[in-house]
Design an enzyme around this catalytic site. Sequence first.
Site, PDB file in Angstrom:
ATOM      1  CG  HIS A  25      -0.181   0.244   2.561  1.00 40.08           C
ATOM      2  ND1 HIS A  25       0.031   1.408   3.028  1.00 40.08           N
ATOM      3  CD2 HIS A  25       0.216  -0.471   3.477  1.00 40.08           C
ATOM      4  CE1 HIS A  25       0.573   1.531   4.351  1.00 40.08           C
ATOM      5  NE2 HIS A  25       0.775   0.077   4.567  1.00 40.08           N
ATOM      6  CB  CYS A  26       0.990   4.202  -1.889  1.00 39.44           C
ATOM      7  SG  CYS A  26      -0.554   4.287  -2.810  1.00 39.44           S
ATOM      8  CB  VAL A  27       0.092   8.052   1.242  1.00 37.49           C
ATOM      9  CG1 VAL A  27      -0.646   9.140   2.037  1.00 37.49           C
ATOM     10  CG2 VAL A  27       1.518   8.350   1.328  1.00 37.49           C
ATOM     11  NE  ARG A  29      -2.965   5.485  -5.252  1.00 35.76           N
ATOM     12  CZ  ARG A  29      -2.170   6.025  -6.142  1.00 35.76           C
ATOM     13  NH1 ARG A  29      -2.322   5.559  -7.303  1.00 35.76           N
ATOM     14  NH2 ARG A  29      -1.067   6.594  -5.822  1.00 35.76           N
TER      15      ARG A  29
END
Length: 469
Positions: A25-27, A29
Amino acid sequence: MDYRKEAEQILEALGGKENVEAATHCVTRLRLALGDEGIVDQERLDELDAVKGSFSANNQFQVVIGQGTVDKVYNEFIELAGIGEASKEEVKEQTEGKMNPLQRGVKTLADIFIPILPAIITAGLLLGLNNLLTGPGIFFDEQSIIDVYPQWSGFANMIIVIANTAFVFLPALIGWSAAKRFGGTPLLGMLIGLVLVNPALLSAYGYGEAVKEGTVPVWDLFGFEVDKIGYQGQVLPVLVAAWVLTKIELFLRKRIPESIQLLIVAPVALLVTGFLTFIFIGPVTFAIGNGISDGFIALFDVAAWAGGLLYGGLYGALVITGMHHTFLAVDIQLVGSTGSTFLWPMLALSNIAQGSAAFAIFLATKDEKLKGLSGSSGLSAWLGITEPALFGVNLRFKYPFVISLISSGIAGLYIASRGVLATSIGVGGVPGIFSIMNEYWGDFLIGMAIVIVLPLTATYLYAKRKRDV
């Protein structure tokens, strides 16, 4: 929010844990490698409270959840899916094998240029600030701020030195990123980039004049003459050189004992690559790079309106395929070789158009979840990040996407026919005006008006008529 329940529902909509190969995951999504994206229940996924949108890009399925929530959902998700935590690189590797050669090529360019974008964009913003100080006619008739207030000239000159650094040493930035992407030592990639802009070489910017005057300096290699020129502002020479450098480095590391690698690997790899670059790689890729730039310039010289209509109208579609990263290299090449780009202003307007279409859905819908998604993604697009608006809203309803393409095509036609230029790549949205040359601000503002008013109005009216939001 019951994070475990939301994660369970997301997993079911994705086709179950058997369909999830890797996840990170990113910030905002979840970024997933799925076995088969065709079995995803998109309608069910969009109905979930935690999900603010989803899209697929480069064979990576991404679920927009939101900052502060995504990490909690992710922790529950990987436990339910029975998989371990994965890095972004591992997910990329998992999905890369499913790409065709063209997709892999585009992804490679993206992986090289995206890490250096912050430096390029920062330089663009600083150049915009310098334009405000040195551009005549902005605040005073036919005079600039430093003409009226000479005490600001030193300040402006310091800004231009700081801003220009990213472009003066552009091959070093590209070399660092390219070597890292190809699996070599980033520092060696940076070093080969610096070699290509060494002050002892004739600058690429002065090469044309030196050819006319017959004063191009050369090295005499046992009777074989090699032009002693640099490759300032060039993209292809350092890309190919970094690839060759990495191949030589990896070849040597496999065959030379660790105890003496420090004395042999880097010196041999750098020396061989340097000679190959000055003798062969540089001249060939220099000609190819200039040919590409000249081709685009010729097209827009002959029929600027047609080029603007096509590029402005199709840029949003290029984002879906990932092909827009290819033109990033062209933009950087144009800025490096000519000092400006006519492509980037159309990119900025295309992003604004996508945001305006999303804002129209925000105004038209009564669905609170869709209102929140379209409002936040519209703002994001106006600030240069279009994927949430594009995949979460506009493509979902189709007509906002089509209307935004038509609008940006019209705006592209107008600003291209007016010859609008940017001094560099900047923030690809509303703040992008600060990267536009001062004399074209009026025309760019007209282009901005087109991509704000037209998609906002047309999408809103169509949405109200269709009543599907």
